[in-house]
Design an enzyme around this catalytic site. Sequence first.
Site, PDB file in Angstrom:
ATOM      1  N   LYS A 238       0.878  -1.175   0.000  1.00 37.43           N
ATOM      2  CA  LYS A 238       0.000   0.000   0.000  1.00 37.43           C
ATOM      3  C   LYS A 238       0.910   1.219   0.000  1.00 37.43           C
ATOM      4  O   LYS A 238       1.517   1.565   1.012  1.00 37.43           O
ATOM      5  CB  LYS A 238      -0.905   0.041   1.241  1.00 37.43           C
ATOM      6  CG  LYS A 238      -1.974   1.122   1.115  1.00 37.43           C
ATOM      7  CD  LYS A 238      -2.182   1.934   2.379  1.00 37.43           C
ATOM      8  CE  LYS A 238      -1.548   3.282   2.434  1.00 37.43           C
ATOM      9  NZ  LYS A 238      -1.880   4.292   1.444  1.00 37.43           N
TER      10      LYS A 238
ATOM     11  N   GLY B  51       7.403   5.741   7.795  1.00 36.37           N
ATOM     12  CA  GLY B  51       6.518   6.901   7.855  1.00 36.37           C
ATOM     13  C   GLY B  51       6.614   7.567   9.214  1.00 36.37           C
ATOM     14  O   GLY B  51       7.674   7.541   9.863  1.00 36.37           O
ATOM     15  N   SER B  52       5.512   8.142   9.653  1.00 41.76           N
ATOM     16  CA  SER B  52       5.529   8.937  10.885  1.00 41.76           C
ATOM     17  C   SER B  52       5.547   8.042  12.127  1.00 41.76           C
ATOM     18  O   SER B  52       5.096   6.885  12.084  1.00 41.76           O
ATOM     19  CB  SER B  52       4.291   9.834  10.927  1.00 41.76           C
ATOM     20  OG  SER B  52       3.133   9.033  11.003  1.00 41.76           O
ATOM     21  N   ASN B  53       5.992   8.618  13.245  1.00 40.68           N
ATOM     22  CA  ASN B  53       6.014   7.866  14.502  1.00 40.68           C
ATOM     23  C   ASN B  53       4.621   7.529  14.986  1.00 40.68           C
ATOM     24  O   ASN B  53       4.377   6.422  15.491  1.00 40.68           O
ATOM     25  CB  ASN B  53       6.734   8.679  15.580  1.00 40.68           C
ATOM     26  CG  ASN B  53       8.210   8.489  15.478  1.00 40.68           C
ATOM     27  OD1 ASN B  53       8.781   8.831  14.448  1.00 40.68           O
ATOM     28  ND2 ASN B  53       8.823   7.913  16.485  1.00 40.68           N
TER      29      ASN B  53
ATOM     30  N   GLY C  68       3.356   4.682  12.844  1.00 39.65           N
ATOM     31  CA  GLY C  68       4.212   3.508  13.068  1.00 39.65           C
ATOM     32  C   GLY C  68       3.861   2.794  14.362  1.00 39.65           C
ATOM     33  O   GLY C  68       3.752   1.565  14.410  1.00 39.65           O
TER      34      GLY C  68
ATOM     35  N   GLU D 193      10.309   2.024  10.395  1.00 40.19           N
ATOM     36  CA  GLU D 193      11.334   3.058  10.234  1.00 40.19           C
ATOM     37  C   GLU D 193      10.622   4.394  10.274  1.00 40.19           C
ATOM     38  O   GLU D 193       9.732   4.645   9.461  1.00 40.19           O
ATOM     39  CB  GLU D 193      12.086   2.887   8.904  1.00 40.19           C
ATOM     40  CG  GLU D 193      13.071   1.741   8.912  1.00 40.19           C
ATOM     41  CD  GLU D 193      14.074   1.781  10.054  1.00 40.19           C
ATOM     42  OE1 GLU D 193      14.423   2.890  10.527  1.00 40.19           O
ATOM     43  OE2 GLU D 193      14.484   0.701  10.505  1.00 40.19           O
TER      44      GLU D 193
ATOM     45  N   CYS E 263      13.937  11.309   6.213  1.00 43.70           N
ATOM     46  CA  CYS E 263      14.054  11.024   7.638  1.00 43.70           C
ATOM     47  C   CYS E 263      15.494  11.200   8.097  1.00 43.70           C
ATOM     48  O   CYS E 263      15.755  11.346   9.279  1.00 43.70           O
ATOM     49  CB  CYS E 263      13.531   9.631   7.952  1.00 43.70           C
ATOM     50  SG  CYS E 263      14.338   8.358   7.023  1.00 43.70           S
TER      51      CYS E 263
ATOM     52  N   GLN F 257       1.687  18.854   4.296  1.00 44.18           N
ATOM     53  CA  GLN F 257       3.091  19.044   4.645  1.00 44.18           C
ATOM     54  C   GLN F 257       3.444  20.537   4.616  1.00 44.18           C
ATOM     55  O   GLN F 257       4.156  21.040   5.477  1.00 44.18           O
ATOM     56  CB  GLN F 257       3.939  18.262   3.632  1.00 44.18           C
ATOM     57  CG  GLN F 257       5.293  17.855   4.132  1.00 44.18           C
ATOM     58  CD  GLN F 257       5.227  17.065   5.419  1.00 44.18           C
ATOM     59  OE1 GLN F 257       4.341  16.251   5.635  1.00 44.18           O
ATOM     60  NE2 GLN F 257       6.157  17.345   6.312  1.00 44.18           N
TER      61      GLN F 257
ATOM     62  N   GLU G 101      10.251  16.534  14.558  1.00 41.18           N
ATOM     63  CA  GLU G 101      10.621  16.389  13.149  1.00 41.18           C
ATOM     64  C   GLU G 101       9.763  17.347  12.321  1.00 41.18           C
ATOM     65  O   GLU G 101       8.535  17.296  12.378  1.00 41.18           O
ATOM     66  CB  GLU G 101      10.379  14.948  12.686  1.00 41.18           C
ATOM     67  CG  GLU G 101      10.802  14.725  11.249  1.00 41.18           C
ATOM     68  CD  GLU G 101      10.671  13.275  10.802  1.00 41.18           C
ATOM     69  OE1 GLU G 101       9.597  12.684  11.005  1.00 41.18           O
ATOM     70  OE2 GLU G 101      11.651  12.746  10.239  1.00 41.18           O
TER      71      GLU G 101
END
Length: 488
Positions: free
Chosen positions: A180, A233-235, A238, A255, A289, A336, A390
Amino acid sequence: MTVKSESRTYLNYIGGTWVPSHTGEIEASINPANRNDVVGYIQNSALPDLDGAVQAASAAHKAWKRLAGSVRGDYLYKAAAILEKRLDEVATAMTREMGKTLPEAKGETARGVAILRYYAGEGMRSVGDVIPSTDSEALMFTTRVPLGVVGVITPWNFPVAIPLWKMAPALIYGNTVVIKPASETGVTCALLMECFEEAGLPAGVVNMVTGDGSVIGRGIAEHPGIQAITFTGSNAVGKTIGQAALARGAKYQLEMGGKNPVVVAADADLSLAVEATISGGLRSTGQKCTATSRVIVHQDVYEPFKRLLLERIGELKIGDGMERNVWMGPCANEKQHRTVLAYIRKGKEEGARLLCGGEQPQGSGYADGYYVEPTVFEEVTPEMTIAREEIFGPVLALMKAESMEQALALANDAEFGLSASIFTTNIGAMLGFIQEMDAGLVRINAESAGVELQAPFGGMKQSSSHSREQGRAAIEFFTAVKTVFVKS
Ligand SMILES: NC(=O)C1=CN([C@@H]2O[C@H](COP(=O)(O)OP(=O)(O)OC[C@H]3O[C@@H](n4cnc5c(N)ncnc54)[C@H](OP(=O)(O)O)[C@@H]3O)[C@@H](O)[C@H]2O)C=CC1
Ligand SMILES: O=C(O)CCC(=O)C(=O)O
């Protein structure tokens, strides 16, 4: 400006055929350099589409895992040759979908070709160890087996490299895949699927379902037919994937973010450090990242470093990544763009001093795109939001250090631990940094971004689930070890 809009609709790739979603809904993929440019339409899928893809991948798994590794490798070599032939087309789709400049997109696509070739070769490499048994008449060894169906959830910032560095090792070690991609870059991913299709991969070995992350991404994390999930992707996302996978006993690999520092020592080659800060912090509009975000400079060289940095940033050309001589494109999407501008506002509110940038550039070429000027703050203190979170945009935070000890402490003062650089000519300072820096990638006299496909990649602290991707390290995630004891 003329707008090159296309109305091609890309379908899901399931069981070796291109199929529309059960929902009948499609979503436009928009060019962030000009929101009036539609790159193509992708399927807005629902869970029955995912179920179909998982069934196809499960059905294909038995025959795929039984092939010799070299035969699986041949398919990857073929896919690499096809991607290489279509490099310009794929890179153009990437630039139009997420905004990085065309030379960067071509470089990334070439990297994708190299990733496929590297993992194709893995099909011929050894997979286990012979271990001496205490029984002198027995043979004991390890081998590795695939996990089954692997779910791949990828972001928009490396729409070719990240899908391939997850899919290629999954496939070579005998797994089948359901991917995906990020909704922003569904067209680029569909082109990758076309390469696999043209390479003749058996039906069901790779499958793609596009759609909302909270539906299809979450569906992958929770699907009982998927044995492992690999995510970048984002924390925030994730962590939910990790929890869903853990709850049902699936293997997972995450990651996530970074807040990567570069340390500039008093003895550094300043022009090298400035070029690396600009390249590491601002290329791809800071959307890596591994991007440099905090710039920690020894007080003895702070002023000359700052002068040179601002001078060089003033020379960068911002614009549509398809145009020649443009150095930095727009943010990848509207969300973003809003996020980056909000962080810049926060930086000002919390008392950091804006040295350059901070706004959307003005002028007709910028009005329809998600552009942000390269932005540099100074007098940034460790508790400020722009020093901690971030940003994923072209924003650099300068911090002055009185000593190398203080510089190292500042560099380590972050929740994340992905990549870190130091610029110094002092071997002691280099060794100290290698030893003390809490980061998965430590780089000496080199920018924080830039990952070599044959080396392990991953972070410490909140940056990853403590696993590693790429290189031979990938075998650890995409296989399970079987210990075999044989006695006649
Ligand atoms: N480490 C990295 O390389 C990256 C980090 N980021 C960080 O994340 C921030 C936000 O970017 P964003 O694109 O929103 O990142 P997300 O983490 O939301 O997206 C990454 C992938 O996860 C999917 N996804 C979204 N929600 C879920 C869910 N609930 N369950 C499973 N999968 C899901 C997305 O699908 P969909 O696109 O359909 O939403 C996409 O494919 C950035 O500002 C940056 O800080 C972002 C990208 C890459
Ligand atoms: O630095 C690179 O080339 C890779 C960075 C990366 O993996 C990422 O941003 O997700």
